[in-house]
Write a protein that holds these residues in place. Structure first.
Motif, mmCIF file in Angstrom:
data_model
loop_
_atom_site.group_PDB
_atom_site.id
_atom_site.type_symbol
_atom_site.label_atom_id
_atom_site.label_comp_id
_atom_site.label_asym_id
_atom_site.label_seq_id
_atom_site.Cartn_x
_atom_site.Cartn_y
_atom_site.Cartn_z
ATOM 1 N N LEU A 166 0.842 -1.201 0.000
ATOM 2 C CA LEU A 166 0.000 0.000 0.000
ATOM 3 C C LEU A 166 0.873 1.245 0.000
ATOM 4 O O LEU A 166 0.627 2.189 -0.769
ATOM 5 N N MET A 167 1.905 1.255 0.850
ATOM 6 C CA MET A 167 2.780 2.428 0.912
ATOM 7 C C MET A 167 3.527 2.630 -0.399
ATOM 8 O O MET A 167 3.649 3.757 -0.890
ATOM 9 N N ALA A 168 4.034 1.534 -0.972
ATOM 10 C CA ALA A 168 4.764 1.652 -2.233
ATOM 11 C C ALA A 168 3.862 2.160 -3.349
ATOM 12 O O ALA A 168 4.260 3.017 -4.152
ATOM 13 N N ALA A 169 2.632 1.632 -3.412
ATOM 14 C CA ALA A 169 1.707 2.049 -4.467
ATOM 15 C C ALA A 169 1.332 3.514 -4.333
ATOM 16 O O ALA A 169 1.309 4.262 -5.321
ATOM 17 N N HIS A 170 1.037 3.968 -3.132
ATOM 18 C CA HIS A 170 0.623 5.354 -2.940
ATOM 19 C C HIS A 170 1.786 6.322 -3.115
ATOM 20 O O HIS A 170 1.579 7.461 -3.544
ATOM 21 N N ALA A 171 2.998 5.892 -2.764
ATOM 22 C CA ALA A 171 4.160 6.767 -2.930
ATOM 23 C C ALA A 171 4.745 6.679 -4.331
ATOM 24 O O ALA A 171 5.581 7.498 -4.708
ATOM 25 N N GLY A 172 4.318 5.659 -5.093
ATOM 26 C CA GLY A 172 4.835 5.487 -6.445
ATOM 27 C C GLY A 172 6.286 5.057 -6.482
ATOM 28 O O GLY A 172 7.042 5.474 -7.369
ATOM 29 N N VAL A 173 6.686 4.198 -5.528
ATOM 30 C CA VAL A 173 8.075 3.734 -5.486
ATOM 31 C C VAL A 173 8.111 2.221 -5.679
ATOM 32 O O VAL A 173 7.131 1.524 -5.401
ATOM 33 N N LEU A 207 10.252 -4.243 -8.423
ATOM 34 C CA LEU A 207 8.945 -4.353 -9.057
ATOM 35 C C LEU A 207 8.230 -3.008 -8.914
ATOM 36 O O LEU A 207 8.054 -2.515 -7.801
ATOM 37 N N ALA A 208 7.825 -2.441 -10.033
ATOM 38 C CA ALA A 208 7.187 -1.122 -10.014
ATOM 39 C C ALA A 208 5.673 -1.262 -9.907
ATOM 40 O O ALA A 208 5.086 -2.174 -10.503
ATOM 41 N N PRO A 209 5.019 -0.380 -9.131
ATOM 42 C CA PRO A 209 3.550 -0.410 -9.080
ATOM 43 C C PRO A 209 2.953 -0.005 -10.414
ATOM 44 O O PRO A 209 3.495 0.862 -11.109
ATOM 45 N N ALA A 210 1.845 -0.641 -10.778
ATOM 46 C CA ALA A 210 1.187 -0.337 -12.051
ATOM 47 C C ALA A 210 -0.318 -0.414 -11.857
ATOM 48 O O ALA A 210 -0.825 -1.207 -11.062
ATOM 49 N N GLY A 211 -1.055 0.413 -12.607
ATOM 50 C CA GLY A 211 -2.507 0.437 -12.509
ATOM 51 C C GLY A 211 -2.981 1.322 -11.378
ATOM 52 O O GLY A 211 -2.206 2.089 -10.779
ATOM 53 N N ASP A 212 -4.287 1.233 -11.074
ATOM 54 C CA ASP A 212 -4.788 2.031 -9.963
ATOM 55 C C ASP A 212 -4.269 1.442 -8.657
ATOM 56 O O ASP A 212 -3.677 0.365 -8.626
#
Length: 245
Positions: A166-173, A207-212
């Motif tokens: 969740l933190m990685a997705a919201h921070a875009g890291v 691994l990079a976050p992708a999508g919503d």
């Protein structure tokens, strides 16, 4: 005879690590900057492991991005946090259960090391801490998270909690999967003294976050756990169990 030798080794290793703690770890309480405290802590862990004749091999540091990221690893022993501290650059901080802050001496030391204490028993406090960590990621800091949240005596990878993703997705890291092998045997659940052995710490491609956000969280969790399970050398224990750590 084998038990006698293991007892002798365990007592020696305990004495060696206590000497290192007195010489290097306690000064962490008084060093003026966070960078100095973390560098000293890393040196103390490495020296303690060397004196205990525990070989620590670190692979994959080239996978760490230059910018902020979240390193996610399996959790098998009380040694995992200190060993990750020694393995990673000093820009990384850790999430630690809030009760650890009350530990005598050790609690003071890890506070001075700049860890973030999380209260999993309070939804409101946990949400506020998560928002704070997302801001820190956005400011360029990096995190280490053990998403199992605990470890148990039987070997195996427990279910992952979603906080790190969740933190990685919201921070875009990106998330960097990592594994620790060997610590369960050396100082796992129920151990009173260290056993001899070797430790391998290995990091894998980010691994990079992708999508919503919802998709990114689930995909990061699934992909990261797949990498960790494939390389940690332990079975999949995907059903929740009673554990400690």
């Amino acid at each position: 005879m084998r038990r006698l030798l293991e007892l002798g080794y365990g007592l020696y290793a305990l004495l060696a690590i206590l000497c290192v703690a007195l010489a290097l770890v306690l000064p962490v309480l008084f060093l003026p900057t966070l960078s100095l405290r973390r560098d000293t802590g890393r040196l103390a862990v490495r020296l303690g492991m060397a004196l205990a004749f525990i070989r620590v091999r670190i692979q994959g540091l080239e996978h760490l991005p230059a910018g902020p990221c979240v390193v996610v690893s399996n959790h098998a022993s009380y040694l995992d946090g200190p060993l990750m501290t020694a393995a990673l650059p000093s820009r990384f901080t850790f999430m630690v259960q809030h009760g650890a802050a009350r530990w005598p001496i050790a609690g003071w030391i890890i506070q001075r090391m700049g860890v973030t204490f999380v209260n999993r028993g309070s939804a409101r406090s946990g949400a506020a801490q998560t928002r704070g960590l997302i801001r820190r990621l956005g400011e360029g800091q990096s995190l280490v998270v053990f998403p199992e949240g605990t470890f148990a005596a039987p070997a195996g990878l427990l279910p992952f909690r979603n906080g790190a993703f969740l933190m990685a997705a919201h921070a875009g890291v990106p998330v960097v999967p990592g594994v620790i092998r060997g610590t369960r045997r050396i100082f796992g659940e129920g151990a009173r003294l260290l056993r001899p052995g070797a430790v391998d710490i290995e990091l894998f491609a980010p691994l990079a976050p992708a999508g919503d956000h919802r998709q990114a969280i689930q995909q990061l969790s699934d992909r990261t756990r797949s990498v960790v399970l494939r390389h940690c050398g332990e079975p999949d224990r995907g059903n929740p169990v009673k554990a400690r750590g």
